[in-house]
Scaffold this motif. Structure first.
Motif, PDB file in Angstrom:
ATOM      1  N   LEU A 155      10.017  11.352  -7.572  1.00  0.00           N
ATOM      2  CA  LEU A 155      10.163  10.842  -6.212  1.00  0.00           C
ATOM      3  C   LEU A 155      11.222   9.750  -6.190  1.00  0.00           C
ATOM      4  O   LEU A 155      11.252   8.884  -7.062  1.00  0.00           O
ATOM      5  CB  LEU A 155       8.827  10.275  -5.712  1.00  0.00           C
ATOM      6  N   GLN A 156      12.063   9.788  -5.174  1.00  0.00           N
ATOM      7  CA  GLN A 156      13.118   8.787  -5.029  1.00  0.00           C
ATOM      8  C   GLN A 156      12.838   7.934  -3.802  1.00  0.00           C
ATOM      9  O   GLN A 156      12.442   8.434  -2.745  1.00  0.00           O
ATOM     10  CB  GLN A 156      14.496   9.480  -4.878  1.00  0.00           C
ATOM     11  N   ASN A 157      13.074   6.590  -3.944  1.00  0.00           N
ATOM     12  CA  ASN A 157      12.918   5.661  -2.815  1.00  0.00           C
ATOM     13  C   ASN A 157      11.539   5.788  -2.174  1.00  0.00           C
ATOM     14  O   ASN A 157      11.399   5.864  -0.951  1.00  0.00           O
ATOM     15  CB  ASN A 157      14.010   5.912  -1.768  1.00  0.00           C
ATOM     16  N   PHE A 158      10.519   5.829  -3.027  1.00  0.00           N
ATOM     17  CA  PHE A 158       9.143   5.995  -2.551  1.00  0.00           C
ATOM     18  C   PHE A 158       8.256   4.927  -3.171  1.00  0.00           C
ATOM     19  O   PHE A 158       8.348   4.653  -4.363  1.00  0.00           O
ATOM     20  CB  PHE A 158       8.605   7.377  -2.925  1.00  0.00           C
ATOM     21  N   THR A 159       7.440   4.300  -2.373  1.00  0.00           N
ATOM     22  CA  THR A 159       6.490   3.300  -2.863  1.00  0.00           C
ATOM     23  C   THR A 159       5.078   3.739  -2.515  1.00  0.00           C
ATOM     24  O   THR A 159       4.762   3.931  -1.341  1.00  0.00           O
ATOM     25  CB  THR A 159       6.764   1.914  -2.236  1.00  0.00           C
ATOM     26  N   SER A 160       4.252   3.903  -3.535  1.00  0.00           N
ATOM     27  CA  SER A 160       2.876   4.315  -3.298  1.00  0.00           C
ATOM     28  C   SER A 160       2.017   3.097  -2.983  1.00  0.00           C
ATOM     29  O   SER A 160       2.241   2.006  -3.502  1.00  0.00           O
ATOM     30  CB  SER A 160       2.306   5.044  -4.518  1.00  0.00           C
TER      31      SER A 160
END
Length: 210
Positions: free
Chosen positions: A1-6
């Motif tokens: 995943l790119q540019n993703f914050t869980s």
């Protein structure tokens, strides 16, 4: 995943253990092995020969990537049960739901489906005996999930099945699996997943893959 914050973030800063779930794709077994993550095989629509093949592939590749011996790989399986006081009573109650289920209704008979897949319709002892046998087929594994709220079962029946599993089936399975588990095979997934792997080791895994 790119540019993703869980979210939410891990409470103690340690990432959770990651499972890669698969029904029929060997690429998922390869991906799980590459990262040293867990491999969960859905299993519920497949015969044991297919499941054995998928888990064997994952274990072989897990060892190949240097995460440990193949028997130390982290495996989970899916399953389906409907439990009654007798086998006849369980089948009588469950059959109308099975026969009209959106997924497998109007297809193979319940008897054929229970023979081809892990679906077990019967007594507590029959469920325990069958599921203990899966460790003989795929090796000792760490997680067993049961699908119980399927086929349109009413909530009361689902809650009853959960109660039976929790009080009569799972304690026995847990005790028997632990009694037979070799000392070098973990009983639980390691915390942190890749966080526990040295950076140099991770780099070497990537180089090997290329």
């Amino acid at each position: 995943l790119q540019n993703f914050t869980s979210t939410p973030r891990p409470l103690d800063g340690t990432p959770p253990f990651v499972w890669h779930g698969s029904i029929r794709s060997p690429e998922i077994a390869e991906q799980a092995a590459y990262y040293g993550d867990g491999f969960f095989h859905n299993h519920i629509f497949w015969n044991i020969e297919h499941t054995r093949k998928m888990v064997r592939l994952y274990r072989q590749r897990y060892e190949h990537y240097g995460h440990g011996a193949r028997e130390e790989a982290i495996v989970g399986l899916g399953g389906q049960v409907f439990i009654g006081e007798t086998e006849a009573a369980a089948k009588k109650t469950f059959r109308p739901y099975f026969d009209n289920a959106p997924v497998y209704g109007h297809g193979p008979s319940m008897e054929d489906f229970t023979q081809m897949t892990p679906l077990t319709v019967g007594t507590v002892d029959q469920v325990i005996e069958r599921y203990l046998g899966y460790a003989d087929e795929v090796g000792d594994y760490q997680r067993q999930l049961f699908l119980v709220d399927h086929a349109g079962l009413p909530e009361s029946a689902v809650l009853e099945q959960i109660e039976i599993l929790g009080t009569e089936v799972v304690p026995v399975l847990r005790r028997e699996f632990e009694a037979r588990r070799p000392a070098n095979v973990p009983s639980d997934p390691p915390r942190g997943g890749l966080a526990a792997v040295e950076p140099a080791t991770k780099h070497n895994h990537a180089a090997t893959d290329k």
